[in-house]
Scaffold this active site. Structure first.
Site, mmCIF file in Angstrom:
data_model
loop_
_atom_site.group_PDB
_atom_site.id
_atom_site.type_symbol
_atom_site.label_atom_id
_atom_site.label_comp_id
_atom_site.label_asym_id
_atom_site.label_seq_id
_atom_site.Cartn_x
_atom_site.Cartn_y
_atom_site.Cartn_z
ATOM 1 N N GLU A 61 0.843 -1.139 -0.107
ATOM 2 C CA GLU A 61 -0.003 0.003 0.058
ATOM 3 C C GLU A 61 0.886 1.298 -0.025
ATOM 4 O O GLU A 61 0.424 2.162 -0.721
ATOM 5 C CB GLU A 61 -0.985 0.092 1.076
ATOM 6 C CG GLU A 61 -1.790 -1.058 1.286
ATOM 7 C CD GLU A 61 -1.392 -2.214 2.028
ATOM 8 O OE1 GLU A 61 -2.307 -3.044 2.803
ATOM 9 O OE2 GLU A 61 0.198 -2.582 2.001
ATOM 10 N N ALA A 167 10.960 -37.131 -8.397
ATOM 11 C CA ALA A 167 11.031 -37.455 -10.203
ATOM 12 C C ALA A 167 11.013 -38.966 -10.143
ATOM 13 O O ALA A 167 11.819 -39.751 -9.317
ATOM 14 C CB ALA A 167 12.102 -36.944 -10.507
ATOM 15 N N THR A 208 19.382 -40.660 1.160
ATOM 16 C CA THR A 208 19.710 -39.637 0.104
ATOM 17 C C THR A 208 20.802 -39.042 0.176
ATOM 18 O O THR A 208 21.869 -38.648 -0.859
ATOM 19 C CB THR A 208 18.440 -38.725 -0.179
ATOM 20 O OG1 THR A 208 17.341 -39.729 -0.709
ATOM 21 C CG2 THR A 208 18.824 -37.821 -1.207
ATOM 22 N N ASP A 212 23.356 -39.832 -2.524
ATOM 23 C CA ASP A 212 23.447 -38.821 -3.711
ATOM 24 C C ASP A 212 24.528 -37.696 -3.456
ATOM 25 O O ASP A 212 24.874 -36.779 -4.158
ATOM 26 C CB ASP A 212 22.132 -38.266 -3.976
ATOM 27 C CG ASP A 212 21.195 -39.437 -4.672
ATOM 28 O OD1 ASP A 212 21.682 -40.411 -4.889
ATOM 29 O OD2 ASP A 212 20.027 -39.120 -4.532
ATOM 30 N N LEU A 216 21.537 -29.395 -3.127
ATOM 31 C CA LEU A 216 20.344 -29.016 -2.669
ATOM 32 C C LEU A 216 20.471 -27.398 -2.901
ATOM 33 O O LEU A 216 19.620 -26.693 -2.005
ATOM 34 C CB LEU A 216 19.892 -29.299 -1.357
ATOM 35 C CG LEU A 216 19.796 -30.970 -0.970
ATOM 36 C CD1 LEU A 216 19.084 -31.290 0.381
ATOM 37 C CD2 LEU A 216 18.883 -31.477 -2.250
ATOM 38 N N GLU A 273 12.482 -33.427 -0.777
ATOM 39 C CA GLU A 273 12.909 -33.994 -1.866
ATOM 40 C C GLU A 273 13.256 -35.415 -2.053
ATOM 41 O O GLU A 273 13.609 -36.143 -3.057
ATOM 42 C CB GLU A 273 14.040 -33.277 -2.312
ATOM 43 C CG GLU A 273 13.751 -31.987 -3.153
ATOM 44 C CD GLU A 273 15.014 -31.737 -3.887
ATOM 45 O OE1 GLU A 273 15.601 -32.317 -4.372
ATOM 46 O OE2 GLU A 273 14.766 -30.557 -4.442
ATOM 47 N N GLY A 275 14.290 -39.426 0.387
ATOM 48 C CA GLY A 275 14.079 -40.205 -0.838
ATOM 49 C C GLY A 275 12.638 -40.722 -0.403
ATOM 50 O O GLY A 275 11.872 -40.228 0.247
ATOM 51 N N THR A 278 11.605 -41.322 3.400
ATOM 52 C CA THR A 278 11.345 -39.988 4.085
ATOM 53 C C THR A 278 10.015 -39.415 3.514
ATOM 54 O O THR A 278 9.284 -38.752 4.342
ATOM 55 C CB THR A 278 12.562 -39.197 3.756
ATOM 56 O OG1 THR A 278 13.735 -39.513 4.103
ATOM 57 C CG2 THR A 278 12.310 -37.759 4.219
#
Length: 331
Positions: A61, A167, A208, A212, A216, A273, A275, A278
């Site tokens: 505003e 994915a 993960t 991996d 992130l 994200e 795995g 989780t």
């Protein structure tokens, strides 16, 4: 165009410009404001617009009124100000917006929705009405709440808004025979980084993190990296993991401890994200607000099965990019 159509037209503009503050306004809501005046031919024209500045700066505003040209100030007594969220009524980093609206002397105020924040909750609307200004509430209410879904969830459920994301292959696996597999394309990967930039925290499980070792980060997009979290009850692993990773990582043993920390530190959103175990733990705990699934045309035949969508989900969008499909679901 009747009054309802006119109100919805300008409220859509509020929602549109509010997106400019999505990343920088938090933990404040991203709000849009539009000031409209009648014209001699019976139409309307916009004389001011604004959206919420970076946290600590002016609200929508204030910015909308500041954008009004000096020669247009004389039209304010006949103006309508549209705001996607109820004007604040309390002192924070800035003065109450409802007081500014009253002082400017506009004819009408149109609010998309009531502010759920405890220090507002209708008080701004009440004060504006008591000043003799006409107030309409609830124009495109659902869309306005959706535009600030993180803020609303945080203030009504006392926890961050939770997005579950994964994915998968066409046949429903998140890896290829238990080996890490990238199903995203370069373009959809950039959309993942965009999602990270729009949210405050991101979480993976121990498996993960070990398999991996994900970054992130938002390296393919602009914005700040989210807080990065590993969910694990293994204290030895957590200690070693934090020693070997840069600042910005945290470990928590339970979902509830994670959510409590984020809430207490004004973090309004969390992306989970992986795995699969989780994500399934969040589904089992009924701690989720949105599910985002990217499906590749690739078939792998075996591996870790992707989580199953919970019962009762509603698909709100489905888009195809480079052969991959991204579908988003809510309750």
């Amino acid at each position: 165009m009747d009054n309802k159509d006119t109100d919805e037209k300008y409220m859509r503009r509020c929602i549109q410009i509010a997106r400019n503050g999505l990343q920088t306004a938090k933990p404040n809501p991203a709000v849009g404001a539009v000031i409209v005046v009648p014209t001699a031919d019976g139409g309307q024209r916009i004389i001011g617009e604004g959206y919420t500045s970076a946290y600590g700066g002016p609200h929508a505003e204030v910015n909308a009124f500041a954008s009004v040209k000096p020669e247009d100030e004389k039209y304010l007594p006949e103006a309508t100000i549209y705001v996607s969220l109820e004007p604040c009524s309390h002192w924070g980093h800035t003065p109450p917006c409802c007081d500014l609206i009253i002082r400017k002397g506009v004819k009408r105020v149109v609010c998309g929705c009531v502010d759920p924040f405890a220090k507002v909750q209708g008080r701004g609307i009440k004060r504006i009405r008591e000043a003799g200004i006409d107030v309409t509430v609830g124009v495109l209410e659902k869309e306005c709440i959706e535009s600030n879904k993180r803020f609303f969830t945080f203030n009504t459920k006392q926890r961050p808004y939770i997005i579950l994301k994964w994915a998968q292959s066409w046949d429903g696996f998140i890896d290829d025979h238990w080996h890490p597999t990238a199903f995203s394309t370069p373009f959809t990967q950039s959309l993942v980084h965009k999602l990270r930039a729009e949210n405050d925290a991101i979480l993976v499980g121990k498996t993960t993190a070990l398999r991996d070792d994900p970054q992130l980060t938002v390296r393919s997009w602009s914005g700040q990296n989210p807080i990065r979290i590993v969910l694990t009850k293994d204290t030895d692993f957590a200690n070693e993991f934090l020693k070997s990773h840069p600042e910005g990582w945290l470990c928590f043993p339970t979902i509830d401890e994670t959510l409590t920390f984020l809430y207490n530190n004004s973090k309004q959103s969390l992306v989970v994200e992986g795995g699969a175990a989780t994500i399934n733990s969040f589904l089992s705990a009924d701690k989720w607000d949105e599910v985002r699934v990217e499906t590749s045309p690739r078939i792998v035949a075996d591996g870790t099965k992707a989580p199953k969508l919970p019962a009762g989900v509603v698909e709100v969008s489905r888009r195809e990019y480079d052969g991959n499909t991204i579908a988003t679901y809510t309750r």
